[in-house]
Enzyme design. Structure first.
Site, PDB file in Angstrom:
ATOM      1  N   GLU A  45       1.793  -3.455  -8.858  1.00 36.89           N
ATOM      2  CA  GLU A  45       1.575  -2.975  -7.521  1.00 36.89           C
ATOM      3  C   GLU A  45       1.696  -3.925  -6.259  1.00 36.89           C
ATOM      4  OE1 GLU A  45      -0.468  -0.861  -4.262  1.00 36.89           O
ATOM      5  OE2 GLU A  45      -0.866  -2.754  -5.213  1.00 36.89           O
ATOM      6  N   GLY A  46       2.137  -3.483  -5.313  1.00 34.39           N
ATOM      7  CA  GLY A  46       2.327  -4.283  -4.257  1.00 34.39           C
ATOM      8  C   GLY A  46       3.457  -5.427  -4.199  1.00 34.39           C
ATOM      9  N   ASN A  77      -2.520   4.046  -5.889  1.00 28.61           N
ATOM     10  CA  ASN A  77      -2.981   2.738  -5.451  1.00 28.61           C
ATOM     11  C   ASN A  77      -4.273   2.545  -5.949  1.00 28.61           C
ATOM     12  OD1 ASN A  77      -0.573   1.906  -3.609  1.00 28.61           O
ATOM     13  ND2 ASN A  77      -0.843   4.229  -2.933  1.00 28.61           N
ATOM     14  N   LYS A  91      12.129  -0.793 -10.016  1.00 30.61           N
ATOM     15  CA  LYS A  91      10.823  -1.380  -9.276  1.00 30.61           C
ATOM     16  C   LYS A  91      10.005  -2.436  -9.907  1.00 30.61           C
ATOM     17  CE  LYS A  91       9.665   3.187  -7.132  1.00 30.61           C
ATOM     18  NZ  LYS A  91       8.590   3.987  -6.619  1.00 30.61           N
ATOM     19  N   SER A 113      -4.687   1.931   2.056  1.00 33.89           N
ATOM     20  CA  SER A 113      -4.878   1.609   3.719  1.00 33.89           C
ATOM     21  C   SER A 113      -4.382   3.032   4.384  1.00 33.89           C
ATOM     22  CB  SER A 113      -3.885   0.476   4.118  1.00 33.89           C
ATOM     23  OG  SER A 113      -2.701   0.804   3.518  1.00 33.89           O
ATOM     24  N   GLU A 144       3.771   6.372  -6.396  1.00 31.81           N
ATOM     25  CA  GLU A 144       2.770   5.458  -6.929  1.00 31.81           C
ATOM     26  C   GLU A 144       1.243   5.722  -6.947  1.00 31.81           C
ATOM     27  OE1 GLU A 144       3.754   1.651  -5.283  1.00 31.81           O
ATOM     28  OE2 GLU A 144       2.807   2.358  -3.340  1.00 31.81           O
ATOM     29  N   ARG A 175       3.548   9.190   5.372  1.00 28.82           N
ATOM     30  CA  ARG A 175       4.161   8.104   5.792  1.00 28.82           C
ATOM     31  C   ARG A 175       5.635   8.495   5.984  1.00 28.82           C
ATOM     32  NH1 ARG A 175       2.891   2.479   3.799  1.00 28.82           N
ATOM     33  NH2 ARG A 175       2.465   3.497   2.142  1.00 28.82           N
ATOM     34  N   ARG A 186      -5.492   5.900  -3.479  1.00 26.90           N
ATOM     35  CA  ARG A 186      -4.590   6.896  -2.513  1.00 26.90           C
ATOM     36  C   ARG A 186      -3.188   7.105  -3.541  1.00 26.90           C
ATOM     37  NH1 ARG A 186      -1.930   4.098   1.504  1.00 26.90           N
ATOM     38  NH2 ARG A 186      -0.164   3.921   0.329  1.00 26.90           N
ATOM     39  N   LYS A 238       2.460  -0.735 -11.528  1.00 31.66           N
ATOM     40  CA  LYS A 238       3.507   0.227 -12.074  1.00 31.66           C
ATOM     41  C   LYS A 238       3.600   0.397 -13.378  1.00 31.66           C
ATOM     42  CE  LYS A 238       5.763   1.137  -7.967  1.00 31.66           C
ATOM     43  NZ  LYS A 238       4.786   0.081  -7.117  1.00 31.66           N
TER      44      LYS A 238
END
Lengths: 516, 516
Positions: free
Chosen positions: A408-409, A156, A404, A161, A154, A492, A134, A342
């Site tokens: 990731e996550g 993914n 950041k 999800s 970003e 989102r 995504r 990232k």
């Protein structure tokens, strides 16, 4: 231009209109499975010992506005992005060099890299690799711009999800826009509602088709005698977002007729095995409710193992390694997961030094590469002195940036004026764990109303992030691509921070889009 | 014969099998809208102030067994039953004579009759009448019988519920029987599961088509200028079974493209009106969220007003009268509701005196009438001395009977040996409020396991009731039938009382059927 559109959207709701919408959405969500398990702060374990209660996913009352040109561009670029991240994953040497720098400051990246090295040492037995991706964007609309442009937030590569639920939100908003049939009055009148519904959303179909393609590409059972084959969803315990995942398994079961099982990450070693006697290393799953029936896993779909918190003990690392060394096609492999860090995004966006993007995309025409590059927000490495550190430490430039964590996550972002002090509060040796990114400026006047999972209704200014789903199946040994598709999207929408980086008004909702 | 089949069904579950089934069903229910709002004893108002939480409907883990011949006979007789209850409703004089006897002992029947009389006095403006019925049966399998026979428990003419959810239970059990695709192992092995799934269940399609037929038969708007038309679901406040109802409105909206609104019975007088100036008396609905848009109601579908508790004040009776006198087609009319009283069932079953059944069905061949009569359990009037009182007061015969209040939706039944004492404890003048019915003997060895809405899993001996849905649209002025259909079914399974009329083990679940 765009700002004035946002100023008058969405239409105001009087109390009766709001009551009607909230009640309708609440009931629609339950009827159609747009649901989550409630947070423990809302429903305690004691009050629902068997875990039967569910509630609506957080959702906006209205679809949010999104520039049509940006949406079309994001869709057009998805298969290019898929190809890029497959190519990065194929270049283990390049990836390794970047990861090496982080291994001493980041236990998580270090752990993942070790999994890869140990399997590499033994030798991988599965060349096929599946990505369910995504790519997340914002419409970038700085005050001096005439038209908004598309900027990537970003990319993914693991556990992407909300494909299952976002298709439902699209359906919800479309039905509200057109109901009752012939006399749409569920929403108050607004000119943008005239003959306008959110675009088609095929996220469930696309993501499931990706998994089905891997299942089929796996080929016949590698066991003797041959075993029936299946796809295994490896998931977190106490997953609240389970209905999002079940939308994919339902599609795989009912449309593709493929057996799908769910297994908690903590139970991988209990219920799967790799026969030592079989050099092909098939992954065998024995369902606890029917242990005499063994299945051979063609495809492991990870909806876990993406964050450090998913690895609470050595046993979890062991489970990840166990899956990685098996013959099952992994979605994703460890290397593909690392490609989503990232730092990779930052290296690709780097304007100084070698043009990594162009070398990964040697077969792609320069115009397309240029369009891809257009979606990058300027971002900087902080590992050594240079432009990045200058921008971060100077209060005047820091305010246009966000800091950041490079994986990731990862954890929390640090915003604007807080950046210089934050950096000075940590050892300089750790600065390389962070990426400095120029702030994307989403439309300042965007607003919406959200129904939270606990029933609270909140409204205010919002920031929307559009995700585009893509799937790619490739051969890691030679880079050959077997399938490369885009399809489906996620909107989102989050409440804008009240004081720009301060206290949030408190919602992050699934949404859909109206194009303009 | 039949008993031995029940003895070995369903298969035993070990803990892992039970865990798997319960978890799968719990999640499936939430994903697919097989849901109810939780009971207040499970989730208090304070812990969920906005009423967003939902839970699975109570449901059995296995489909229950049901004799194929009985199922086929019940389906075959449904349109005959529809026709019978339409004919009874058309005979206001006959109905009135029976009701007259009850009016002095039953305030509820008295109230309904008064509504009819007041509208009759003014003159009805709508001749069309719609019935959405459910005829409930048990398989009667006394120890001396070779094969079970079909016996009617009751015939519902108002708010026949669970069509929406029972279609889903059929789908749930069918999926469990065939999953995963190609290697069904969700249930332990059982010979009755081989190539066997529950029969098709078209309850949603059939019931919605009935409402759509009425909507269409209503014809053009009777207002000047003409208004858009709609169907109005009048419902109880705090309805826990709302998702059952929404299955019908979703079908009406998406398939039949008919506007549907929901209105609480307590709000009927606030949001609907009948213009005094229009002798056609159209029922006008103003949606509170869009009061400028008026709709003319073609069809009022009552999912309320069936029990005395639905009438808490004079205003509720006023609302019912208001609907009854309007031009909207009622589902059902007051007369049709009264035709569903238990006393009508008893009068039809009466073997002494005039043959009411034959006279209502003068156009039906005697063989069909005989088959209908075969479904009646012997039942007796207690208003005067005779066979009924003898059987009820003699402890030896009382044990084969149940005492039921003569009105549909009424209070508790009195069973077996408790009957003589109960009758002696109330004034003889009130005995006519009760019907004595010979007990139906469902298969003694039937068992199942149920997942309750609070998550408790209980198993044990059960009693199953099969309902068959039917719809009929007729002209009350001349008895002409415009549409008469059967379709869809409901299996409801209750824990057998531990001590035959004593403490219940505590479940009443939606179920489906496997025919044998």
């Amino acid at each position: 231009m765009s700002d004035s559109i946002y100023t008058n959207y969405p239409p105001e709701l009087n109390p009766a209109q709001k009551d009607f919408l909230v009640k309708t959405i609440k009931d629609w969500a339950t009827q159609n499975g747009l649901m989550v398990r409630p947070h423990l702060s809302f429903v305690s374990k004691e009050s629902d010992p068997y875990g039967v209660l569910a509630t609506n996913a957080p959702v906006t009352l209205f679809p949010s506005l999104f520039p049509r040109a940006c949406f079309e561009e994001a869709k057009a670029l998805q298969t290019v992005y898929n190809q890029l991240y497959a190519a990065i994953t194929c270049n283990e040497e390049w990836l390794g060099k970047i990861m090496e720098d982080l291994i001493d400051v980041d236990d998580f990246i270090s752990g993942l890299w070790k999994v890869h090295l140990s399997v590499k040492k033994e030798g991988y037995v599965q060349n096929l690799s599946l990505g369910l991706y995504r790519s997340d964007y914002m419409a970038h609309a700085p005050t001096n711009a005439n038209t908004p442009s598309l900027k990537q937030v970003e990319f993914n590569t693991i556990s992407s999800s909300f494909g299952g639920l976002s298709s439902l939100v699209r359906k919800l908003h479309s039905e509200l826009l057109t109901s009752p049939p012939g006399y749409p009055i569920s929403y108050p009148f607004h000119p943008l509602f005239e003959s306008n519904v959110p675009p088609e959303n095929t996220a469930v179909e696309t993501l499931s088709a990706g998994l089905a393609a891997a299942h089929s590409a796996y080929g016949p059972s590698k066991s003797t005698p041959a075993l029936p084959t299946c796809i295994l969803f490896v998931v977190q315990e106490n997953e609240r977002n389970i209905f999002d995942q079940l939308a994919l398994s339902r599609q795989l079961t009912t449309v593709h007729k493929i057996p799908v099982f769910r297994l908690h990450s903590t139970e991988v070693l209990d219920h799967t095995s790799i026969p030592a006697s079989n050099p092909s290393r098939p992954l065998i799953y024995r369902p606890p409710h029917s242990p005499d029936t063994q299945f051979e896993v063609t495809t492991v779909y990870l909806r876990c193992f993406y964050a450090p918190t998913d690895y609470t003990s050595e046993r979890d690392w062991e489970a990840r390694t166990h899956l990685e060394r098996s013959a099952a096609i992994k979605c994703p492999t460890v290397l593909n997961q690392l490609a989503g860090s990232k730092i990779i995004q930052q290296v690709l966006a780097e304007t100084a030094g070698p043009d990594h993007l162009a070398s990964f995309m040697a077969d792609t025409d320069p115009a397309t590469i240029a369009r891809l590059r257009e979606t990058f927000a300027p971002q900087y490495d902080l590992s050594s002195s240079g432009r990045g550190r200058e921008l971060a430490l100077n209060p005047e430039t820091a305010v246009n940036h966000v800091l950041k964590p490079q994986r990731e996550g990862g954890g929390n972002n640090v915003y604007k004026s807080a950046i210089p002090d934050f950096l000075r509060s940590i050892p300089e040796s750790e600065w390389k764990r962070w990426i400095l990114m120029e702030l994307i400026r989403p439309p300042a006047e965007a607003k919406n109303v959200a129904l939270r999972s606990d029933g609270e209704v909140l409204s205010g200014k919002v920031i929307g992030e559009l995700g585009i789903y893509g799937t790619i199946l490739w051969d890691q040994s030679n880079g050959n691509v077997l399938q490369n598709e885009q399809g489906g999207w996620l909107m989102r929408t989050k409440a804008k921070d009240v004081n720009e980086g301060g206290v949030a008004t408190g919602f992050s909702s699934l949404d859909s889009i109206l194009l303009y």
